[in-house]
Design a protein around this motif. Structure first.
Motif, PDB file in Angstrom:
ATOM      1  N   THR A 125       0.826  -1.200   0.000  1.00  0.00           N
ATOM      2  CA  THR A 125       0.000   0.000   0.000  1.00  0.00           C
ATOM      3  C   THR A 125       0.863   1.254   0.000  1.00  0.00           C
ATOM      4  N   GLU A 126       1.893   1.267   0.821  1.00  0.00           N
ATOM      5  CA  GLU A 126       2.766   2.434   0.905  1.00  0.00           C
ATOM      6  C   GLU A 126       3.552   2.611  -0.387  1.00  0.00           C
ATOM      7  N   ALA A 127       4.004   1.518  -0.991  1.00  0.00           N
ATOM      8  CA  ALA A 127       4.789   1.615  -2.228  1.00  0.00           C
ATOM      9  C   ALA A 127       3.925   2.048  -3.414  1.00  0.00           C
ATOM     10  N   ALA A 128       2.682   1.567  -3.448  1.00  0.00           N
ATOM     11  CA  ALA A 128       1.805   1.891  -4.577  1.00  0.00           C
ATOM     12  C   ALA A 128       1.294   3.321  -4.494  1.00  0.00           C
ATOM     13  N   GLY A 129       1.000   3.780  -3.274  1.00  0.00           N
ATOM     14  CA  GLY A 129       0.455   5.119  -3.107  1.00  0.00           C
ATOM     15  C   GLY A 129      -0.815   5.303  -3.924  1.00  0.00           C
ATOM     16  N   ASP A 130      -0.902   6.423  -4.616  1.00  0.00           N
ATOM     17  CA  ASP A 130      -2.062   6.669  -5.466  1.00  0.00           C
ATOM     18  C   ASP A 130      -1.761   6.371  -6.932  1.00  0.00           C
ATOM     19  N   ARG A 131      -0.637   5.707  -7.196  1.00  0.00           N
ATOM     20  CA  ARG A 131      -0.253   5.407  -8.573  1.00  0.00           C
ATOM     21  C   ARG A 131      -0.765   4.056  -9.058  1.00  0.00           C
ATOM     22  N   ALA A 132      -1.235   3.208  -8.120  1.00  0.00           N
ATOM     23  CA  ALA A 132      -1.698   1.868  -8.489  1.00  0.00           C
ATOM     24  C   ALA A 132      -2.837   1.456  -7.569  1.00  0.00           C
ATOM     25  N   THR A 133      -3.646   0.536  -8.053  1.00  0.00           N
ATOM     26  CA  THR A 133      -4.759  -0.016  -7.283  1.00  0.00           C
ATOM     27  C   THR A 133      -4.406  -1.430  -6.857  1.00  0.00           C
ATOM     28  N   LEU A 134      -4.591  -1.718  -5.569  1.00  0.00           N
ATOM     29  CA  LEU A 134      -4.312  -3.047  -5.032  1.00  0.00           C
ATOM     30  C   LEU A 134      -5.613  -3.786  -4.796  1.00  0.00           C
ATOM     31  N   THR A 152     -12.911  -7.411  -4.553  1.00  0.00           N
ATOM     32  CA  THR A 152     -13.549  -6.119  -4.284  1.00  0.00           C
ATOM     33  C   THR A 152     -14.479  -5.743  -5.425  1.00  0.00           C
ATOM     34  N   ALA A 153     -15.316  -4.747  -5.164  1.00  0.00           N
ATOM     35  CA  ALA A 153     -16.229  -4.273  -6.200  1.00  0.00           C
ATOM     36  C   ALA A 153     -15.467  -3.657  -7.363  1.00  0.00           C
ATOM     37  N   ASP A 154     -14.357  -2.972  -7.059  1.00  0.00           N
ATOM     38  CA  ASP A 154     -13.556  -2.378  -8.141  1.00  0.00           C
ATOM     39  C   ASP A 154     -12.985  -3.452  -9.062  1.00  0.00           C
ATOM     40  N   PHE A 155     -12.638  -4.608  -8.494  1.00  0.00           N
ATOM     41  CA  PHE A 155     -12.115  -5.688  -9.325  1.00  0.00           C
ATOM     42  C   PHE A 155     -13.183  -6.203 -10.284  1.00  0.00           C
ATOM     43  N   VAL A 156     -14.425  -6.332  -9.817  1.00  0.00           N
ATOM     44  CA  VAL A 156     -15.516  -6.778 -10.688  1.00  0.00           C
ATOM     45  C   VAL A 156     -15.689  -5.804 -11.847  1.00  0.00           C
ATOM     46  N   ALA A 157     -15.657  -4.502 -11.537  1.00  0.00           N
ATOM     47  CA  ALA A 157     -15.796  -3.497 -12.593  1.00  0.00           C
ATOM     48  C   ALA A 157     -14.612  -3.551 -13.554  1.00  0.00           C
ATOM     49  N   HIS A 158     -13.412  -3.784 -13.025  1.00  0.00           N
ATOM     50  CA  HIS A 158     -12.220  -3.881 -13.877  1.00  0.00           C
ATOM     51  C   HIS A 158     -12.280  -5.103 -14.781  1.00  0.00           C
ATOM     52  N   LEU A 159     -12.844  -6.189 -14.261  1.00  0.00           N
ATOM     53  CA  LEU A 159     -12.848  -7.445 -15.006  1.00  0.00           C
ATOM     54  C   LEU A 159     -13.890  -7.459 -16.114  1.00  0.00           C
ATOM     55  N   SER A 160     -15.114  -6.999 -15.813  1.00  0.00           N
ATOM     56  CA  SER A 160     -16.191  -7.154 -16.799  1.00  0.00           C
ATOM     57  C   SER A 160     -16.930  -5.869 -17.138  1.00  0.00           C
ATOM     58  N   GLY A 161     -16.557  -4.751 -16.519  1.00  0.00           N
ATOM     59  CA  GLY A 161     -17.289  -3.522 -16.797  1.00  0.00           C
ATOM     60  C   GLY A 161     -18.634  -3.511 -16.103  1.00  0.00           C
ATOM     61  N   LEU A 162     -19.631  -2.954 -16.760  1.00  0.00           N
ATOM     62  CA  LEU A 162     -20.972  -2.888 -16.188  1.00  0.00           C
ATOM     63  C   LEU A 162     -21.568  -4.293 -16.066  1.00  0.00           C
ATOM     64  N   LEU A 163     -22.358  -4.493 -15.017  1.00  0.00           N
ATOM     65  CA  LEU A 163     -23.014  -5.780 -14.825  1.00  0.00           C
ATOM     66  C   LEU A 163     -24.080  -5.999 -15.886  1.00  0.00           C
ATOM     67  N   ALA A 164     -24.272  -7.252 -16.269  1.00  0.00           N
ATOM     68  CA  ALA A 164     -25.323  -7.588 -17.235  1.00  0.00           C
ATOM     69  C   ALA A 164     -26.706  -7.457 -16.605  1.00  0.00           C
ATOM     70  N   GLU A 165     -26.800  -7.748 -15.334  1.00  0.00           N
ATOM     71  CA  GLU A 165     -28.067  -7.589 -14.609  1.00  0.00           C
ATOM     72  C   GLU A 165     -27.779  -7.502 -13.117  1.00  0.00           C
ATOM     73  N   GLY A 166     -28.735  -6.931 -12.379  1.00  0.00           N
ATOM     74  CA  GLY A 166     -28.598  -6.829 -10.941  1.00  0.00           C
ATOM     75  C   GLY A 166     -27.666  -5.711 -10.516  1.00  0.00           C
TER      76      GLY A 166
END
Length: 437
Positions: A125-134, A152-166
């Motif tokens: 976390t300290e090494a990444a700072g605001d330059r990377a997402t963990l 995490t929720a951010d990972f779901v968005a990164h992996l597939s974008g918007l949800l198909a449903e729900g």
């Protein structure tokens, strides 16, 4: 000349290579058949021995289909695996085998892996700072063969974008399912501990995940996954929630280093290439392993490429043997209509006319077999790609390219050269002797 070649587009280079391969066969055919009307005679031979001809065509087609299918399938598998790895910039895990962690983290293959502790998370976390997402990625449970992964929720968005449903999960006991998971939004899942035949059903009795949404298709094994907040995985195994308030229902970062239960892998996502290389160098130590999935996959693809070259040579050798077998068969087959050829020569037809008839007859069989083999290879690849996609979870798109056309053209040219032998042998047989038979 070299500069001119490199100035051409890849498609133009491939077209010139293909033309160069076909040129000897086309030139040979033009030189032999120039000014000769052999079409009616060849058609007569094709009709008269149709079933034998069909057997030869199928033999050639199967040989061509084998080589074409091998190249197209390997390329489709390589492209499909590379598409999945594009979402994973840098992975940090405990020291071990990079390939095993690649298969576990990117392709969700079950593996036992040690956990990264809170101190490592804090350092990252300290090494990444605001330059990377963990993003912690925790796995180990499943449901009816579908892996359950904590993230995490951010990972779901990164992996597939918007949800198909729900909607995305909001509490530790909620989950989002992949596109191929046979559940409906609103359903429930009881996790099993482990994967496959070793999975322990009811090991987490009383724990139920509520499905709140479905991801859009990704064309990857993640379409068969169930993703829940990483806090839910930790709580299911009695490890706490990763936050300083152990009663909190809050999910997602920041996590408290002192209460961080551990994670088999951490995904580092950053558009900044120097940052990614810096983190990879910093966390390649005795206690941690940092690697680029794309680099590891490239090494695997290099190995696959070497295997493909070996198999391609073997396939071409097999096709040459088939062409030789066809040549031997044509020699035998030409004896069936040798009386017709002798009669043709007795009526004054020049030797080149007889030569052209036999060679053109062989060329038609070989050409038909090559074209049919190209089609059979494409159909075989589509079927095999479907089976591999179902087994691996990868979306494999079979496509025919210049490599397959080069292979078929090379085979056709070599086969035409083999076909000169029965044509030449037909001229050596005595006319009078053949007419008396």
């Amino acid at each position: 000349m070299s500069g001119l070649w490199h100035s051409l587009s890849a498609g133009a280079q491939d077209a010139l290579v293909l033309a160069a391969i076909l040129a000897p066969a086309l030139l040979l055919g033009w030189m032999i058949c120039r000014g000769l009307l052999v079409g009616p005679l060849v058609r007569s031979l094709l009709r008269r021995y149709r079933w034998t001809n069909l057997a030869f065509v199928l033999l050639v087609a199967l040989s061509v289909a084998l080589g074409v299918g091998l190249i197209a399938q390997e390329r489709g598998l390589r492209q499909a695996s590379a598409r999945v790895a594009e979402k994973f910039d840098l992975i940090v895990a405990a020291p071990g085998d990079e390939v095993s962690m690649l298969m576990a983290t990117v392709y969700l293959q079950a593996v036992d892996a040690p956990l990264l502790d809170g101190a490592t998370w804090q350092a990252l976390t300290e090494a990444a700072g605001d330059r990377a997402t963990l993003t912690p990625i925790a796995y180990g449970d499943s449901w009816q063969g579908h892996p359950i992964v904590g993230s995490t929720a951010d990972f779901v968005a990164h992996l597939s974008g918007l949800l198909a449903e729900g909607a995305i999960f909001g509490t530790p006991d909620e989950a989002v399912i992949g596109a191929r998971v046979p559940l409906a939004v609103g359903g429930e899942v009881e996790p099993a501990h482990g994967h496959g035949a070793l999975a322990e059903d009811h090991a987490h009795e009383g724990v139920h995940l509520h499905v709140t949404g479905r991801m859009a298709p990704t064309g990857s094994p993640w379409d068969d996954a169930i993703i829940q907040p990483v806090e839910g995985v930790w709580l299911t195994h009695g490890l706490g929630n990763g936050h300083d308030d152990i009663e909190s229902q809050r999910i997602g970062p920041p996590f408290d280093a002192e209460h961080f239960p551990g994670s088999p892998a951490v995904l580092v996502t950053t558009p900044d290439l120097p940052t990614a290389y810096g983190l990879q160098s910093q966390f390649t130590t005795r206690d941690t392993m940092a690697f680029f999935p794309g680099a590891v996959l490239s090494r695997l693809h290099g190995l696959m490429g070497n295997m493909r070259e070996i198999m391609s040579v073997m396939s071409l050798g097999t096709q040459a043997l088939v062409a030789a077998a066809v040549m031997a068969g044509l020699i035998v087959l030409s004896q069936l209509f040798e009386r017709r050829l002798a009669l043709l020569r007795a009526l004054g037809a020049p030797s080149r006319a007889v030569f052209a008839v036999v060679w053109s007859y062989a060329a038609v069989l070989l050409g038909a077999g090559s074209v049919l083999g190209l089609g059979l290879g494409f159909l075989a690849v589509r079927v095999l790609s479907g089976l591999l996609s179902a087994r691996t979870g990868l979306l494999i798109r079979p496509m025919m390219g210049w490599s397959e056309l080069h292979l078929v053209a090379t085979y056709f040219t070599i086969a035409l050269l083999f076909a000169l032998v029965p044509a030449a042998i037909a001229l050596t047989r005595p006319v009078a002797e053949r007419l008396r038979r």
